[in-house]
Design a protein around this motif. Structure first.
Motif, short mmCIF file in Angstrom:
data_model
loop_
_atom_site.label_atom_id
_atom_site.label_comp_id
_atom_site.label_asym_id
_atom_site.label_seq_id
_atom_site.Cartn_x
_atom_site.Cartn_y
_atom_site.Cartn_z
N ARG A 298 0.85 -1.19 0.00
CA ARG A 298 0.00 0.00 0.00
C ARG A 298 0.89 1.25 0.00
O ARG A 298 2.07 1.18 0.36
CB ARG A 298 -0.92 0.03 1.23
CG ARG A 298 -2.07 -0.95 1.18
CD ARG A 298 -2.99 -0.69 0.01
NE ARG A 298 -3.70 0.58 0.13
CZ ARG A 298 -4.36 1.18 -0.86
NH1 ARG A 298 -4.35 0.66 -2.08
NH2 ARG A 298 -5.01 2.31 -0.66
N PRO A 299 0.34 2.41 -0.38
CA PRO A 299 1.17 3.62 -0.44
C PRO A 299 1.86 3.98 0.87
O PRO A 299 2.93 4.57 0.86
CB PRO A 299 0.16 4.70 -0.86
CG PRO A 299 -0.87 3.97 -1.64
CD PRO A 299 -1.00 2.64 -0.96
N GLN A 300 1.25 3.63 2.02
CA GLN A 300 1.88 3.96 3.29
C GLN A 300 2.91 2.91 3.72
O GLN A 300 3.55 3.06 4.76
CB GLN A 300 0.83 4.16 4.40
CG GLN A 300 0.34 2.88 5.07
CD GLN A 300 -0.68 2.12 4.25
OE1 GLN A 300 -0.90 2.42 3.08
NE2 GLN A 300 -1.31 1.13 4.86
N ASP A 316 3.42 -4.87 8.75
CA ASP A 316 3.53 -3.42 8.92
C ASP A 316 4.71 -3.13 9.83
O ASP A 316 4.83 -3.73 10.91
CB ASP A 316 2.24 -2.86 9.52
CG ASP A 316 2.06 -1.38 9.23
OD1 ASP A 316 2.93 -0.80 8.56
OD2 ASP A 316 1.06 -0.80 9.69
N GLU A 317 5.57 -2.24 9.39
CA GLU A 317 6.75 -1.86 10.16
C GLU A 317 7.55 -3.07 10.61
O GLU A 317 8.00 -3.17 11.76
CB GLU A 317 6.35 -0.98 11.35
CG GLU A 317 5.72 0.34 10.92
CD GLU A 317 5.39 1.25 12.09
OE1 GLU A 317 5.54 0.80 13.25
OE2 GLU A 317 4.99 2.39 11.85
N GLY A 318 7.71 -4.03 9.70
CA GLY A 318 8.57 -5.18 9.95
C GLY A 318 7.99 -6.26 10.84
O GLY A 318 8.70 -7.18 11.24
N ASN A 338 -8.10 -1.52 -0.99
CA ASN A 338 -7.76 -0.24 -0.35
C ASN A 338 -7.02 -0.55 0.94
O ASN A 338 -6.57 -1.68 1.14
CB ASN A 338 -9.01 0.64 -0.13
CG ASN A 338 -10.06 -0.01 0.75
OD1 ASN A 338 -9.76 -0.89 1.56
ND2 ASN A 338 -11.30 0.42 0.60
N ASP A 339 -6.90 0.41 1.84
CA ASP A 339 -6.10 0.20 3.04
C ASP A 339 -6.64 -0.89 3.95
O ASP A 339 -5.88 -1.48 4.73
CB ASP A 339 -5.99 1.51 3.85
CG ASP A 339 -5.09 2.53 3.18
OD1 ASP A 339 -4.28 2.12 2.32
OD2 ASP A 339 -5.20 3.72 3.50
#
Length: 358
Positions: A298-300, A316-318, A338-339
């Motif tokens: 995703r973009p984030q 997310d974040e490893g 989507n997210d």
């Protein structure tokens, strides 16, 4: 914190499903399938044919978000007993062609067995397919009647065309094959092969462009090699790592959020983060279990991972923050809608699902 996942839609693809790709321009989901049929089942060594089918589903994101909200409400209601909870939750999970689910099939076309699909996300009207005949096929999407038509096709390789990706400008396609070769193709010039590399001893399972420099491409193979090429240096890999992955390199993506970072996945069940300027050793790694076949971002930065025998997970974040285990077979196809919505597909149970993360 482990997040909850809820199934919103299930669809039987009949043939084994190995890829699903969402088109945000027209809110269309494409699913590719692969089926090996024995022409003479009674023979000791029967000839086989590889059949495929591509499905299109129209996605109503607003309706899916409503369904997700309803499921979240049910799962958080601590007053319900177990039976009532399971029955009500099951009532929110739709199967088949119910248009109230927010997802319904609009098209199914027969084709050679599909190994990979990728949309041209700049225009949204072209779907590229790599198939078992060694072909690269460009399908044209017609939004007026929600169907696909063959635009161009070309015999690209002698073996199976395994993986494809567009560059960010969508004016080039990279393709890898079962003979260990990697090619860069011009989709606007009769699928002309611009560059070709033969740098893997076995199947080249995966390939991608750098998101930061179109001249830099990558590939991974069953020989455990992770290769980097500069198309300005024809014929050979510019950099190579053959030691970090203990099994075949099966997935990769150039990080759209962090410059010069690339993420790989392997049969050895690990995600690895790399600085593409130095492939001698990874920056970090994470064991996700099951073997990694697909990575979507995703973009984030959040990752959706198809982990073969380990189902699907969100990273997310490893760290793994969610797991989705509704598929009972090899977890191959995956994409973000989507997210908080994902589409996934699995092989032997020939299942496509849409699900939410909360």
């Amino acid at each position: 914190m482990i997040m909850e996942c809820h199934t919103l839609y299930r669809f039987d693809t009949e043939y084994s499903a190995d890829s699903c790709e969402f088109n945000p321009v027209f809110n269309v989901l494409a699913t590719g399938t692969y089926q090996v049929n024995k022409l003479d089942p009674e023979s000791e060594s029967p000839e086989t044919e590889r059949l495929g089918r591509i499905y299109l589903h129209n996605i109503d994101i607003e309706q899916l978000n409503k369904s997700a909200s309803n499921q979240n409400k049910i799962s958080s209601d601590n007053l319900k007993n177990g039976d009532d909870f399971e029955n009500e939750l099951a009532g929110c999970t739709k199967t088949g062609e119910d248009h109230n689910t927010g997802c319904h099939k609009t098209c199914a076309i027969e084709c050679p067995a599909v190994l990979d699909l990728k949309w041209n996300l700049k225009e949204g009207t072209v779907l590229a397919a790599a198939n078992a005949k060694g072909q690269l096929v460009l399908y044209r999407y017609e939004d007026s009647n929600k169907t696909l038509k063959i635009g161009e096709e070309k015999d690209i390789c002698d073996g199976l065309a395994l993986a494809i990706e567009w560059n960010l400008a969508c004016d080039k396609i990279i393709l890898s094959d079962s003979k260990g070769k990697v090619r860069v193709v011009d989709p606007n010039s009769s699928l002309e092969v611009l560059h070709e590399y033969e740098c893997h001893g076995y199947e080249a399972w995966t390939c991608c462009f750098s998101a930061w420099d179109d001249n830099i491409i990558f590939s991974g193979g069953d020989d455990c090699c992770f290769n980097c090429y500069d198309v300005r240096m024809p014929g050979t890999a510019a950099k190579k790592n053959s030691k970090a992955h203990s099994m075949g390199v099966t997935a990769m993506i150039s990080d759209r959020c962090k410059e010069n970072q690339i993420i790989t996945g392997s049969y050895d069940e690990k995600l690895r983060w790399w600085d593409e300027r130095n492939l001698r050793s990874e920056v970090s790694s994470l064991e996700v279990g099951g073997g990694v076949w697909r990575i979507k971002q995703r973009p984030q930065g959040r990752l959706l991972v198809g982990a073969m025998h380990g189902g699907f997970c969100v990273v997310d974040e490893g760290q793994v923050v969610a797991r989705y285990d509704e598929h009972k077979s090899l977890a191959y196809g995956a994409d973000w809608v989507n997210d908080s919505l994902a589409a996934t597909s699995s092989f032997y149970d020939h299942l496509l699902t849409l699900w939410s993360i909360s």
